[in-house]
Design a protein around this motif. Structure first.
Motif, PDB file in Angstrom:
ATOM      1  N   TYR A 133       0.836  -1.200   0.000  1.00  9.18           N
ATOM      2  CA  TYR A 133       0.000   0.000   0.000  1.00  9.18           C
ATOM      3  C   TYR A 133       0.875   1.255   0.000  1.00  9.18           C
ATOM      4  CZ  TYR A 133      -3.914  -2.995   1.588  1.00  9.18           C
ATOM      5  OH  TYR A 133      -4.872  -3.962   1.707  1.00  9.18           O
ATOM      6  N   ILE A 134       1.857   1.277   0.895  1.00  2.74           N
ATOM      7  CA  ILE A 134       2.711   2.454   1.038  1.00  2.74           C
ATOM      8  C   ILE A 134       3.529   2.673  -0.237  1.00  2.74           C
ATOM      9  CG2 ILE A 134       4.649   3.416   2.342  1.00  2.74           C
ATOM     10  CD1 ILE A 134       3.470   1.975   4.813  1.00  2.74           C
ATOM     11  N   GLN A 135       4.032   1.589  -0.824  1.00  3.61           N
ATOM     12  CA  GLN A 135       4.758   1.722  -2.087  1.00  3.61           C
ATOM     13  C   GLN A 135       3.865   2.292  -3.188  1.00  3.61           C
ATOM     14  OE1 GLN A 135       6.486  -2.313  -2.590  1.00  3.61           O
ATOM     15  NE2 GLN A 135       8.440  -1.241  -2.744  1.00  3.61           N
ATOM     16  N   ARG A 136       2.635   1.842  -3.233  1.00  6.45           N
ATOM     17  CA  ARG A 136       1.699   2.304  -4.251  1.00  6.45           C
ATOM     18  C   ARG A 136       1.468   3.810  -4.126  1.00  6.45           C
ATOM     19  NH1 ARG A 136      -3.463  -0.924  -3.612  1.00  6.45           N
ATOM     20  NH2 ARG A 136      -1.931  -2.594  -3.854  1.00  6.45           N
ATOM     21  N   ILE A 137       1.325   4.287  -2.887  1.00  3.60           N
ATOM     22  CA  ILE A 137       1.144   5.721  -2.656  1.00  3.60           C
ATOM     23  C   ILE A 137       2.361   6.500  -3.138  1.00  3.60           C
ATOM     24  CG2 ILE A 137       0.964   7.482  -0.849  1.00  3.60           C
ATOM     25  CD1 ILE A 137      -0.619   5.330   0.756  1.00  3.60           C
ATOM     26  N   ILE A 161      12.224   2.638   0.382  1.00  7.03           N
ATOM     27  CA  ILE A 161      11.378   2.253   1.501  1.00  7.03           C
ATOM     28  C   ILE A 161      11.777   0.858   1.958  1.00  7.03           C
ATOM     29  CG2 ILE A 161       9.555   1.372  -0.029  1.00  7.03           C
ATOM     30  CD1 ILE A 161       7.520   2.293   2.079  1.00  7.03           C
ATOM     31  N   ASP A 162      11.813   0.663   3.257  1.00  2.31           N
ATOM     32  CA  ASP A 162      12.093  -0.669   3.782  1.00  2.31           C
ATOM     33  C   ASP A 162      11.290  -0.888   5.059  1.00  2.31           C
ATOM     34  OD1 ASP A 162      13.417   0.729   5.787  1.00  2.31           O
ATOM     35  OD2 ASP A 162      15.418   0.179   5.129  1.00  2.31           O
ATOM     36  N   GLY A 163      11.312  -2.099   5.548  1.00  4.26           N
ATOM     37  CA  GLY A 163      10.627  -2.433   6.792  1.00  4.26           C
ATOM     38  C   GLY A 163      11.610  -3.061   7.755  1.00  4.26           C
ATOM     39  N   ARG A 164      11.301  -2.984   9.038  1.00  6.69           N
ATOM     40  CA  ARG A 164      12.160  -3.627  10.033  1.00  6.69           C
ATOM     41  C   ARG A 164      11.337  -4.113  11.212  1.00  6.69           C
ATOM     42  NH1 ARG A 164      10.698  -1.514  14.263  1.00  6.69           N
ATOM     43  NH2 ARG A 164      11.291   0.523  15.094  1.00  6.69           N
ATOM     44  N   ARG A 165      11.802  -5.189  11.835  1.00  5.56           N
ATOM     45  CA  ARG A 165      11.242  -5.660  13.090  1.00  5.56           C
ATOM     46  C   ARG A 165      12.139  -5.153  14.206  1.00  5.56           C
ATOM     47  NH1 ARG A 165      11.435 -11.898  14.015  1.00  5.56           N
ATOM     48  NH2 ARG A 165      13.408 -11.443  15.021  1.00  5.56           N
ATOM     49  N   LYS A 166      11.554  -4.654  15.263  1.00  7.62           N
ATOM     50  CA  LYS A 166      12.337  -4.122  16.379  1.00  7.62           C
ATOM     51  C   LYS A 166      13.188  -5.232  16.977  1.00  7.62           C
ATOM     52  CE  LYS A 166      11.678  -0.771  20.105  1.00  7.62           C
ATOM     53  NZ  LYS A 166      12.105   0.376  19.280  1.00  7.62           N
TER      54      LYS A 166
END
Length: 267
Positions: A65-69, A79-84
């Motif tokens: 979703y965020i990439q699409r925006i 953009i990337d994601g991470r787990r704490k």
């Protein structure tokens, strides 16, 4: 921190991260104090979030979703994601418990970070894009069943001093649309004392009750946060120095951790 034994013995036994989290939570419950039980409950929330496949699949969809925006907006980004990390998670729990704060404030077990490319000679264009992206993300995720959380910047003992950070550009006005201000920690307009700048917003999934965070910053802000005055590790060491445990990395035997011995300059 709870009076029960440290998490270190569990880290040394070669458990997987989900197993050691579960075993440590069980030990905390045996101690029986309110702080220990709350600590155990939060650990089991962490356990469920890192092991539940449907939630992880949902997070992947959020990422899309965020990439699409971002693709619809006219700027370059990554953009990337991470787990704490577990040690960061434990340090935050200790800090919140010792400051008599709610563990519900720990909402960034998972986070997405959007970095907008910028030109240092004209920082305002990229900063404006940060605000536009955050507003569009809040609107879109809200339409998909996610609830933006109230996000107030916590008080800082030491205020940002622009004379100490002449390289930091701070907008003369908040720039964020007022209807979004209660949902965004605006560290771009109000930097942390070490010069850290970013926009943070937390969201709760209305179907599962679980949280994740979105962070947005320019590439210049990201470099400052990771390598210079606002370096995240140094900030955390200072913030959590009164409550954090000492992590003896050489004794940890857990899949997902690694230890690099100090560099020997004589070799």
């Amino acid at each position: 921190m709870s009076s029960v034994c440290s998490i270190m013995p569990f880290l040394q036994k070669g458990y997987t991260i989900p197993d050691l989290v579960q075993n440590f939570a069980q030990e905390l419950r045996k101690e029986g104090s309110l702080q220990s039980i709350l600590h155990a409950n939060k650990l089991m929330e962490y356990h469920k979030m890192i092991t539940t496949s449907d939630f992880l699949e949902n997070l992947q969809n959020n990422f899309k979703y965020i990439q699409r925006i971002c693709n619809e907006l006219d700027f370059l980004y990554s953009i990337d994601g991470r787990r704490k990390a577990l040690q960061s998670f434990e340090d935050k729990i200790a800090h919140l418990l010792n400051s008599s704060s709610s563990l519900d404030l720990l909402r960034d077990i998972y986070a997405f970070r959007l970095i907008i490319h910028d030109a240092p000679q004209n920082p305002m264009d990229a900063i404006a894009n940060c605000y536009v992206a955050m507003e569009k993300i809040i609107l879109y995720l809200s339409s998909q069943g996610f609830i933006p959380c109230e996000s107030k910047i916590s008080s800082q003992k030491e205020k940002f001093n622009p004379t100490k950070h002449p390289e930091i550009y701070v907008p003369t006005k908040p720039c964020l649309n007022p209807k979004f201000k209660d949902y965004v920690k605006n560290y771009i307009y109000r930097p942390k004392s070490n010069g850290y700048q970013s926009l943070h917003a937390s969201f709760r999934d209305s179907r599962t009750g679980r949280f994740f965070e979105v962070q947005i910053r320019t590439a210049t802000m990201h470099i400052h946060a990771e390598y210079f005055g606002a370096k995240h590790l140094d900030y955390k060491k200072k913030k959590y120095s009164a409550t954090t445990q000492t992590w003896d990395w050489s004794k940890i035997n857990v899949s997902g951790f690694y230890y690099i011995p100090p560099h020997d300059e004589e070799k």
